[in-house]
Design a protein around this motif. Structure first.
Motif, PDB file in Angstrom:
ATOM      1  N   ASP A   1       0.914  -1.111   0.141  1.00 13.44           N
ATOM      2  CA  ASP A   1      -0.021   0.002  -0.178  1.00 13.44           C
ATOM      3  C   ASP A   1       1.066   1.331  -0.020  1.00 13.44           C
ATOM      4  N   LEU A   2       1.807   1.030   0.715  1.00 14.89           N
ATOM      5  CA  LEU A   2       2.923   2.212   0.979  1.00 14.89           C
ATOM      6  C   LEU A   2       3.668   2.443  -0.514  1.00 14.89           C
ATOM      7  N   ILE A   3       3.842   1.368  -1.015  1.00 14.09           N
ATOM      8  CA  ILE A   3       4.755   1.649  -2.294  1.00 14.09           C
ATOM      9  C   ILE A   3       3.761   2.165  -3.389  1.00 14.09           C
ATOM     10  N   ALA A   4       2.607   1.772  -3.428  1.00 11.37           N
ATOM     11  CA  ALA A   4       1.453   2.275  -4.394  1.00 11.37           C
ATOM     12  C   ALA A   4       1.353   3.890  -4.278  1.00 11.37           C
ATOM     13  N   ARG A   5       1.131   4.144  -3.035  1.00 10.70           N
ATOM     14  CA  ARG A   5       0.997   5.513  -2.724  1.00 10.70           C
ATOM     15  C   ARG A   5       2.194   6.382  -3.080  1.00 10.70           C
ATOM     16  N   THR A   6       3.305   6.011  -2.636  1.00 10.37           N
ATOM     17  CA  THR A   6       4.626   6.719  -2.936  1.00 10.37           C
ATOM     18  C   THR A   6       5.345   6.826  -4.267  1.00 10.37           C
ATOM     19  N   ASP A   7       5.428   5.542  -4.763  1.00  9.67           N
ATOM     20  CA  ASP A   7       5.963   5.333  -6.249  1.00  9.67           C
ATOM     21  C   ASP A   7       4.856   5.667  -7.332  1.00  9.67           C
ATOM     22  N   PHE A   8       3.561   5.411  -7.201  1.00  8.83           N
ATOM     23  CA  PHE A   8       2.643   5.553  -8.362  1.00  8.83           C
ATOM     24  C   PHE A   8       1.391   6.171  -8.100  1.00  8.83           C
ATOM     25  N   PRO A   9       1.549   7.328  -7.501  1.00 11.24           N
ATOM     26  CA  PRO A   9       0.344   8.180  -7.099  1.00 11.24           C
ATOM     27  C   PRO A   9      -0.723   8.412  -8.223  1.00 11.24           C
TER      28      PRO A   9
END
Length: 293
Positions: A173-181
């Motif tokens: 979830d963190l990867i999605a929000r930070t890397d692929f907003p």
């Protein structure tokens, strides 16, 4: 008149001194109350018991659906840690990804005994142990979907037509929000099983997910040719699997770290991983911090 002014000045000075003393006394009492609150370390040593919460997360934490007994890499390592420290280990409750920190802060338990990936958010809000081992996080898409690549840091994923499936509060979830907003989000609840993310990609309800290769391996055993890991050669993250404690608990961390490090150096952790690793290279072992010439 002058005498009267002097008396008034003296009285004002006495009042200021008295008021300052009251404030200082009040502040000292408050600070004293805070300083006397027992630390997790002190509570554990006094009770002789470590209370551990967990998330069912094979192969680190495997729960028997009939007996409720726990096994797995992180279970065996923590149980040996407690044994070597001459402490009792009590598995207290199963928690969701997003509720782990709240439970630590409320002192419902002393440690999260399932693996927690070390990321900046957790580093800010908690105290974490040294890694027991590392995980390379894969990027999974449907087999035959060739829209995405790792060229340019996976930039092709970051667009409004891409659907990333995540579990609330989990590192993906963190990867999605930070890397692929710019990508769409397909969010699953905290207690969702990892396999649900793979099912979402397989059934075209989502396009991308982030997970350890172990879970891809397990899913593909029953669903051959359904998904593929386009990040096998270059994981999108390599994260340490750690135990997690309440913020500021550095003496407790030190105690656990020393015990874990002893198990790493003795080869105990390697033997445990060998029993649960489905194929070589699923997990990255901790390198020895020394050289013997």
């Amino acid at each position: 008149m002058r005498t009267k002014c002097i008396l008034v000045g003296v009285l004002i000075g006495i009042m200021i001194v008295a008021l300052t003393g009251c404030l200082e006394s009040s502040g000292t009492t408050s600070n004293s109350a805070e300083s006397t609150a027992p630390s997790v370390y002190a509570r554990v040593i006094e009770s002789g018991k470590i209370r551990a919460a967990y998330i069912t997360y094979p192969p680190a934490v495997i729960k028997d659906t009939i007996t409720g007994d726990l096994t797995g890499t992180f279970v065996e390592v923590l149980e040996q840690v407690a044994k070597n420290l001459d402490l009792e280990l009590e598995w207290t409750e199963e928690v969701g990804w997003g509720a782990q920190i709240e439970g630590l802060q409320a002192d419902r338990y002393d440690i999260v005994g399932s693996p927690v990936w070390a990321n900046p958010t957790r580093g800010k809000l908690t105290t974490m142990s040294i890694p027991v081992y590392f995980s390379g996080i894969g990027v999974y898409v449907r087999d035959g979907d060739n829209r995405f690549s790792e060229d340019g840091g996976w930039k092709s994923i970051n667009n409004g037509n891409t659907r990333i499936v995540t579990i609330d509060g989990e590192t993906g979830d963190l990867i999605a929000r930070t890397d692929f907003p710019n990508a769409q989000r397909v969010s699953l609840t905290q207690l969702s099983d990892i396999s649900e993310m793979f099912l979402n990609v397989k059934s075209n309800k989502a396009d991308v997910l982030f997970a350890e290769p172990f879970y891809g391996y397990e899913f593909l055993k029953n669903n051959p040719g359904s998904v593929k890991n386009i990040g096998s050669a270059n994981p999108i993250r390599t994260l340490g699997n750690c135990y997690m404690f309440k913020s500021g608990e550095f003496q407790f961390k030190h105690m656990i770290d020393v015990a874990v490090n002893d198990l790493l150096n003795s080869g105990f952790v390697d033997k445990v991983i060998d029993r649960y690793e489905p194929y070589p290279g699923t997990f990255y072992r901790v390198a020895r911090p020394y050289r013997a010439d």
